[in-house]
Design a protein around this motif. Structure first.
Motif, PDB file in Angstrom:
ATOM      1  N   ASP A  42      97.741  35.902  43.908  1.00  0.00           N
ATOM      2  CA  ASP A  42      99.038  36.057  44.547  1.00  0.00           C
ATOM      3  C   ASP A  42      98.884  36.359  46.035  1.00  0.00           C
ATOM      4  O   ASP A  42      97.792  36.595  46.538  1.00  0.00           O
ATOM      5  N   HIS A  59      99.604  38.868  47.892  1.00  0.00           N
ATOM      6  CA  HIS A  59      99.101  40.180  48.298  1.00  0.00           C
ATOM      7  C   HIS A  59      97.586  40.277  48.102  1.00  0.00           C
ATOM      8  O   HIS A  59      96.884  40.842  48.936  1.00  0.00           O
ATOM      9  N   LYS A  60      97.089  39.705  47.009  1.00  0.00           N
ATOM     10  CA  LYS A  60      95.639  39.664  46.806  1.00  0.00           C
ATOM     11  C   LYS A  60      94.968  38.831  47.896  1.00  0.00           C
ATOM     12  O   LYS A  60      93.883  39.171  48.375  1.00  0.00           O
ATOM     13  N   PHE A  95      96.017  38.494  50.904  1.00  0.00           N
ATOM     14  CA  PHE A  95      96.038  39.307  52.121  1.00  0.00           C
ATOM     15  C   PHE A  95      94.834  40.236  52.160  1.00  0.00           C
ATOM     16  O   PHE A  95      94.094  40.288  53.156  1.00  0.00           O
ATOM     17  N   THR A 128      97.873  47.063  57.406  1.00  0.00           N
ATOM     18  CA  THR A 128      98.061  47.371  55.978  1.00  0.00           C
ATOM     19  C   THR A 128      99.139  48.418  55.724  1.00  0.00           C
ATOM     20  O   THR A 128      99.498  48.655  54.573  1.00  0.00           O
ATOM     21  N   LYS A 140     102.189  48.343  55.956  1.00  0.00           N
ATOM     22  CA  LYS A 140     103.374  47.826  55.271  1.00  0.00           C
ATOM     23  C   LYS A 140     103.292  48.028  53.756  1.00  0.00           C
ATOM     24  O   LYS A 140     104.299  48.028  53.059  1.00  0.00           O
ATOM     25  N   TYR A 141     102.060  48.222  53.252  1.00  0.00           N
ATOM     26  CA  TYR A 141     101.867  48.488  51.825  1.00  0.00           C
ATOM     27  C   TYR A 141     101.913  49.982  51.507  1.00  0.00           C
ATOM     28  O   TYR A 141     101.720  50.383  50.356  1.00  0.00           O
ATOM     29  N   THR A 181     107.127  52.497  52.948  1.00  0.00           N
ATOM     30  CA  THR A 181     106.435  51.419  52.251  1.00  0.00           C
ATOM     31  C   THR A 181     107.359  50.202  52.173  1.00  0.00           C
ATOM     32  O   THR A 181     108.387  50.232  51.509  1.00  0.00           O
ATOM     33  N   ILE A 203     106.231  47.120  51.170  1.00  0.00           N
ATOM     34  CA  ILE A 203     105.834  46.338  50.004  1.00  0.00           C
ATOM     35  C   ILE A 203     105.156  47.269  49.004  1.00  0.00           C
ATOM     36  O   ILE A 203     104.071  47.793  49.278  1.00  0.00           O
ATOM     37  N   LEU A 232     103.112  47.830  45.688  1.00  0.00           N
ATOM     38  CA  LEU A 232     102.230  47.078  44.798  1.00  0.00           C
ATOM     39  C   LEU A 232     102.315  47.629  43.378  1.00  0.00           C
ATOM     40  O   LEU A 232     102.262  48.843  43.187  1.00  0.00           O
ATOM     41  N   THR A 263      94.942  44.934  43.180  1.00  0.00           N
ATOM     42  CA  THR A 263      95.328  44.069  44.296  1.00  0.00           C
ATOM     43  C   THR A 263      94.413  44.272  45.499  1.00  0.00           C
ATOM     44  O   THR A 263      93.997  43.308  46.152  1.00  0.00           O
TER      45      THR A 263
END
Length: 309
Positions: A2, A4-5, A7, A158, A160-161, A275, A277, A279, A285
């Motif tokens: 996917d 995210h992975k 990324f 990172t 954003k996660y 956050t 996004i 997970l 991920t």
């Protein structure tokens, strides 16, 4: 895989490229020295300077270009007072000691199992190199480059996660980058805390200063203290005794401050950092992707190689 992975895989491959080009530069430059002035290979200071150039200066433009291709987020900037900074310094020193104790326990266990000593290459370098090298390279240049490489360039991309994802990833990659078992654990703990401070303040200068102080303690101050201890073992000297007692008292004070500070960290909040996004499976991920698997395998091989000599 996917989005995210993919990324995190790209992040992993970027840091893998950093590790590989660092190794390539070392091989090229050391071979050039061997062909032109082989006597320089016996000078620990020259070898250390070459290592610094290969680890930071030469690979930096390439790595910076790779990371700039990934979108970043600006962190909200917040200042801290002297009391908070002292608290952060106490926590950093405490984590350094905890990590050192864990590393010593594990390497001692492995040494007894393997029936051979597992050396700390960085400590050997500090003990052998010129004091000015320790001051300029280890206490000044290394913290600047490492905080930009493993905090700013990584966390800005990172965050954003979420803060937890950024802190864990920064800590793990920073620990792996050291490439040896002796440093892995305290680099892991301190790297995570430096990531926390950077996210909390949005100012990389704070982590650079904290990092510099820790490296200064380990590479310069520790040599003076060790020299005083050696002198006291042969003959009592009031100056050496005063240096030793002062060092112990200051260290104990910061350890008390650090332990107190660690009990307050869980109540902390990251002002302005949300956050974007979330997970569902953060560990899977972040780490179970091609880039991070290859990066981890590369540095595990480096650690095994260093451990086995």
């Amino acid at each position: 895989m996917d989005i995210h992975k993919k990324f995190f895989s790209k992040i992993g491959f970027n840091y893998l490229i950093l590790g590989i080009i660092t190794l390539i530069f070392q091989i090229i430059i050391l071979n050039i020295i061997n062909l032109t002035n082989p006597q320089y290979l016996t000078d620990i200071n020259i070898i250390s300077i070459v290592s610094t150039i290969c680890n930071y200066i030469l690979p930096f433009p390439i790595f910076y270009w790779l990371m700039k291709k990934i979108s970043s987020t600006k962190l909200e900037k917040t200042g801290i007072g002297i009391k908070t900074f002292i608290l952060y310094l106490g926590i950093t020193i405490t984590l350094m000691w905890i990590g050192n104790l864990i590393g010593l326990a594990i390497t001692s266990l492995l040494s007894s199992t393997m029936q051979s000593d597992i050396t700390n290459p960085v400590q050997e370098l500090i003990n052998s190199a010129d004091i000015w090298f320790n001051l300029i390279i280890i206490s000044l240049l290394a913290p600047i480059f490492e905080e930009i490489l493993f905090r700013k360039l990584l966390i800005d991309r990172t965050i954003k996660y979420g803060a937890k994802v950024s802190i864990i990833l920064s800590a793990v990659i920073f620990a792996l980058f050291h490439g040896n078992l002796n440093q892995f654990f305290y680099a892991l703990l301190m790297g995570g805390f430096f990531a926390y401070v950077y996210i909390k303040t949005g100012r990389i200068i704070y982590t650079i200063i904290l990092h510099s102080i820790i490296n200064l303690m380990g590479s310069v101050v520790s040599l003076f203290v060790a020299n005083s201890v050696n002198n006291l073992m042969s003959v009592f000297n009031s100056l050496d005794f005063a240096i030793l007692i002062t060092y112990i008292m200051i260290l104990l004070l910061f350890l008390i401050i650090g332990i107190y500070g660690l009990t307050k960290l869980e109540k902390a909040r990251f002002n302005g950092q949300k956050t974007e996004i979330a997970l569902k499976n953060p560990f899977r991920t972040m780490f179970l992707n091609y880039g991070m698997i290859c990066l981890t395998a590369f540095y595990i091989i480096m650690m095994i190689r260093q451990t086995l000599g």
